[in-house]
Write a protein that holds these residues in place. Structure first.
Motif, PDB file in Angstrom:
ATOM      1  N   LEU A 139       0.848  -1.191   0.000  1.00  0.00           N
ATOM      2  CA  LEU A 139       0.000   0.000   0.000  1.00  0.00           C
ATOM      3  C   LEU A 139       0.882   1.238   0.000  1.00  0.00           C
ATOM      4  N   PRO A 140       0.468   2.280  -0.718  1.00  0.00           N
ATOM      5  CA  PRO A 140       1.322   3.479  -0.820  1.00  0.00           C
ATOM      6  C   PRO A 140       1.492   4.181   0.527  1.00  0.00           C
ATOM      7  N   THR A 141       2.697   4.648   0.763  1.00  0.00           N
ATOM      8  CA  THR A 141       2.991   5.442   1.949  1.00  0.00           C
ATOM      9  C   THR A 141       2.353   6.822   1.810  1.00  0.00           C
ATOM     10  N   GLU A 142       2.419   7.591   2.881  1.00  0.00           N
ATOM     11  CA  GLU A 142       1.856   8.943   2.845  1.00  0.00           C
ATOM     12  C   GLU A 142       2.516   9.782   1.755  1.00  0.00           C
ATOM     13  N   GLU A 143       3.829   9.670   1.618  1.00  0.00           N
ATOM     14  CA  GLU A 143       4.549  10.445   0.603  1.00  0.00           C
ATOM     15  C   GLU A 143       4.138  10.021  -0.803  1.00  0.00           C
ATOM     16  N   LEU A 144       3.985   8.706  -1.020  1.00  0.00           N
ATOM     17  CA  LEU A 144       3.579   8.226  -2.345  1.00  0.00           C
ATOM     18  C   LEU A 144       2.146   8.628  -2.660  1.00  0.00           C
ATOM     19  N   ARG A 145       1.269   8.650  -1.655  1.00  0.00           N
ATOM     20  CA  ARG A 145      -0.110   9.092  -1.895  1.00  0.00           C
ATOM     21  C   ARG A 145      -0.121  10.558  -2.341  1.00  0.00           C
ATOM     22  N   LYS A 146       0.717  11.349  -1.705  1.00  0.00           N
ATOM     23  CA  LYS A 146       0.785  12.764  -2.074  1.00  0.00           C
ATOM     24  C   LYS A 146       1.334  12.939  -3.486  1.00  0.00           C
ATOM     25  N   GLN A 147       2.406  12.228  -3.802  1.00  0.00           N
ATOM     26  CA  GLN A 147       2.979  12.315  -5.147  1.00  0.00           C
ATOM     27  C   GLN A 147       1.957  11.919  -6.209  1.00  0.00           C
ATOM     28  N   TYR A 148       1.220  10.857  -5.934  1.00  0.00           N
ATOM     29  CA  TYR A 148       0.248  10.344  -6.901  1.00  0.00           C
ATOM     30  C   TYR A 148      -0.856  11.376  -7.161  1.00  0.00           C
ATOM     31  N   LEU A 149      -1.421  11.945  -6.100  1.00  0.00           N
ATOM     32  CA  LEU A 149      -2.522  12.892  -6.271  1.00  0.00           C
ATOM     33  C   LEU A 149      -2.057  14.178  -6.946  1.00  0.00           C
ATOM     34  N   LEU A 150      -0.858  14.637  -6.600  1.00  0.00           N
ATOM     35  CA  LEU A 150      -0.335  15.844  -7.249  1.00  0.00           C
ATOM     36  C   LEU A 150      -0.027  15.582  -8.718  1.00  0.00           C
ATOM     37  N   LYS A 151       0.450  14.372  -9.029  1.00  0.00           N
ATOM     38  CA  LYS A 151       0.728  14.020 -10.426  1.00  0.00           C
ATOM     39  C   LYS A 151      -0.546  14.075 -11.264  1.00  0.00           C
ATOM     40  N   LYS A 152      -1.682  13.782 -10.641  1.00  0.00           N
ATOM     41  CA  LYS A 152      -2.964  13.828 -11.348  1.00  0.00           C
ATOM     42  C   LYS A 152      -3.578  15.228 -11.368  1.00  0.00           C
ATOM     43  N   ASP A 153      -2.830  16.212 -10.840  1.00  0.00           N
ATOM     44  CA  ASP A 153      -3.293  17.612 -10.817  1.00  0.00           C
ATOM     45  C   ASP A 153      -4.580  17.787 -10.027  1.00  0.00           C
ATOM     46  N   ILE A 154      -4.657  17.123  -8.871  1.00  0.00           N
ATOM     47  CA  ILE A 154      -5.863  17.236  -8.065  1.00  0.00           C
ATOM     48  C   ILE A 154      -6.051  18.651  -7.517  1.00  0.00           C
ATOM     49  N   HIS A 155      -4.949  19.427  -7.463  1.00  0.00           N
ATOM     50  CA  HIS A 155      -5.036  20.784  -6.921  1.00  0.00           C
ATOM     51  C   HIS A 155      -5.802  21.737  -7.837  1.00  0.00           C
ATOM     52  N   GLN A 156      -6.207  21.276  -9.028  1.00  0.00           N
ATOM     53  CA  GLN A 156      -7.058  22.119  -9.877  1.00  0.00           C
ATOM     54  C   GLN A 156      -8.477  22.205  -9.309  1.00  0.00           C
ATOM     55  N   PHE A 157      -8.823  21.259  -8.420  1.00  0.00           N
ATOM     56  CA  PHE A 157     -10.161  21.234  -7.835  1.00  0.00           C
ATOM     57  C   PHE A 157     -10.180  21.692  -6.380  1.00  0.00           C
ATOM     58  N   ILE A 158      -9.091  21.463  -5.665  1.00  0.00           N
ATOM     59  CA  ILE A 158      -9.056  21.756  -4.236  1.00  0.00           C
ATOM     60  C   ILE A 158      -7.739  22.436  -3.885  1.00  0.00           C
ATOM     61  N   SER A 159      -7.691  23.021  -2.712  1.00  0.00           N
ATOM     62  CA  SER A 159      -6.481  23.734  -2.283  1.00  0.00           C
ATOM     63  C   SER A 159      -5.400  22.746  -1.850  1.00  0.00           C
ATOM     64  N   ALA A 183      -5.644   2.362  -6.716  1.00  0.00           N
ATOM     65  CA  ALA A 183      -6.931   2.278  -7.398  1.00  0.00           C
ATOM     66  C   ALA A 183      -7.995   3.076  -6.642  1.00  0.00           C
ATOM     67  N   GLN A 184      -7.958   3.010  -5.307  1.00  0.00           N
ATOM     68  CA  GLN A 184      -8.918   3.773  -4.506  1.00  0.00           C
ATOM     69  C   GLN A 184      -8.629   5.272  -4.563  1.00  0.00           C
ATOM     70  N   LEU A 185      -7.354   5.623  -4.605  1.00  0.00           N
ATOM     71  CA  LEU A 185      -7.000   7.034  -4.768  1.00  0.00           C
ATOM     72  C   LEU A 185      -7.483   7.565  -6.115  1.00  0.00           C
ATOM     73  N   ASN A 186      -7.404   6.735  -7.119  1.00  0.00           N
ATOM     74  CA  ASN A 186      -7.890   7.143  -8.436  1.00  0.00           C
ATOM     75  C   ASN A 186      -9.399   7.353  -8.415  1.00  0.00           C
ATOM     76  N   GLU A 187     -10.118   6.483  -7.689  1.00  0.00           N
ATOM     77  CA  GLU A 187     -11.563   6.637  -7.555  1.00  0.00           C
ATOM     78  C   GLU A 187     -11.890   7.916  -6.787  1.00  0.00           C
ATOM     79  N   LEU A 188     -11.089   8.217  -5.772  1.00  0.00           N
ATOM     80  CA  LEU A 188     -11.275   9.461  -5.021  1.00  0.00           C
ATOM     81  C   LEU A 188     -11.097  10.667  -5.938  1.00  0.00           C
TER      82      LEU A 188
END
Length: 426
Positions: free
Chosen positions: A337-357, A374-379
């Motif tokens: 399972l992704p660590t906290e750092e990997l979860r952050k890298q993954y979400l930023l790579k998907k440009d999630i900050h275009q929707f939220i701060s 996969a769950q992060l992608n669904e989120l």
């Protein structure tokens, strides 16, 4: 040598009124041979092929689509049978309808090699069958053509993944174009683990395995990837396929996997080596054929030039004999399972900050402990949908709902918070 050979049964001496099956079969092939002599001025010799038949017809189909200068249509066989096929090509933008050359009911010719091919229906009194006719001017022409077939296949499948699926009727062999290319930057793994896997891959395919020859190491390699579903095993495999100049094949193990399909798959990949063979859900190998599979892995040449990647979500179901002997799987890597750092890298790579701060991104990273990629992608998809329609995102509600889903679906045997690591099996 062959000019002095006599035949005991000759087609022109066969009585058609006797309803001989050979007459019905022979009628077709003799008309084909007559057409070839009339067209090219020499007799053709017939060949049976038990080793590369699949490759021959795959290459013919590929040449008809993209390399038409190599092959020409001599004639269709029957005037009452289809001469073209309606097909389709699905893309993200549209469904494209295509009219393709039909392999069946046609006679094709490779001028460079003086080889003719025809996959022809033969109508017998008791049944119908399709027969593969392979003809050439002589043995030298045939050998040169077979060398072309294998080289041509290696060339075109570099942009595809060859997919083997074991079915009730045997091995289904298809090729799928790689439409969604994955770069190594898109693979999120613990850095040391990621480096080790790619280094092993790169060295295997660098200069045709010169590293292995230099240090007298057998030119074959096997790794096992295991871990929770949705944590990037498939993405890792896609990135490997995209980053090496070698064929990649994917084999889906099913309840229909048999000794025949094992032999068929390894015989096929041996002709494409050096290459990567991915065996999906290797723990699903039926009990009754596991010894055949193990013996094949132990064979002197079955894995020569093959980089074998096995994947499983359930390593506890793996046959211990598969990993307790050198030369089968050399290393096993846990995809955690992704660590906290990997979860952050993954979400930023998907440009999630275009929707939220960025503050909300940090909050989500904290709240998604135990989530798979996969769950992060669904989120991410849920956030994008909510923002698209409402122009506002309820982070707390989304995280709470996904945490509930995660808790109900979690496979407790996989939970582990320690760092990603690898285990060597010898």
């Amino acid at each position: 040598m062959y000019n002095d050979v006599n035949y005991i049964v000759k087609h022109h001496e066969t009585d058609p009124n006797a309803k001989s099956n050979y007459f019905e079969y022979g009628f077709v092939i003799h008309r084909i041979k007559e057409k070839l002599v009339q067209k090219f001025g020499f007799e053709f010799k017939m060949y049976a092929d038990d080793e590369t038949t699949n490759e021959i017809w795959e290459v013919l189909e590929e040449d008809l689509e993209s390399n038409q200068s190599e092959v020409t249509l001599v004639s269709y066989i029957y005037d009452g049978i289809e001469t073209a096929t309606i097909s389709s090509n699905h893309t993200q933008e549209k469904l494209e309808l295509i009219i393709k050359n039909r392999i069946e009911n046609a006679l094709y010719y490779y001028p460079k090699f003086q080889v003719a091919l025809s996959k022809t229906p033969v109508f017998l009194s008791h049944s119908d069958l399709t027969h593969d006719f392979i003809l050439a001017k002589d043995d030298n022409c045939m050998v040169a053509f077979l060398e072309y077939v294998l080289e041509r296949k290696r060339e075109y499948i570099k942009n595809h993944v060859t997919v083997f699926t074991d079915t009730e009727d045997g091995v289904d062999n298809t090729k799928e174009k790689i439409t969604s290319l994955v770069s190594r930057d898109e693979v999120f793994l613990e850095e040391g683990l990621k480096k080790e896997i790619y280094r092993s891959i790169d060295e295997f395919f660098s200069k045709s395995g010169s590293f292995f020859k230099t240090y007298n190491i057998p030119y074959k390699r096997g790794i096992l990837l295991y871990g929770n579903p949705g944590n990037g095993k498939t993405t890792l495999v896609k990135s490997i396929a995209n980053s090496i100049s070698a064929p990649v094949a994917y084999w889906q193990i099913t309840e229909f996997t048999s000794s025949y399909s094992i032999h068929e798959v390894f015989s096929t990949v041996a002709k494409m080596a050096p290459m990567v063979l991915v065996i999906e859900d290797i723990d699903s190998m039926p009990e009754e054929v596991r010894s055949v599979f193990l013996n094949t892995l132990d064979g002197a040449t079955s894995k020569e030039g093959v980089f074998l990647i096995g994947t499983t979500n359930y390593p506890e179901k793996i046959d211990p004999a598969l990993i307790n002997r050198s030369g089968r799987f050399d290393r096993a890597y846990e995809i955690k399972l992704p660590t906290e750092e990997l979860r952050k890298q993954y979400l930023l790579k998907k440009d999630i900050h275009q929707f939220i701060s960025f503050e909300d991104v940090e909050k989500i990273v904290k709240e998604t402990k135990g989530f798979s990629f996969a769950q992060l992608n669904e989120l991410y998809t849920s956030i994008a949908l909510q923002w698209h329609y409402d122009r506002v995102v309820d982070i707390d509600a989304l995280c709470k709902q996904l945490q509930l889903d995660n808790k109900s679906n979690k496979n407790r045997t996989w939970n582990s918070e320690s760092e990603s690591k690898h285990v060597g099996f010898r």
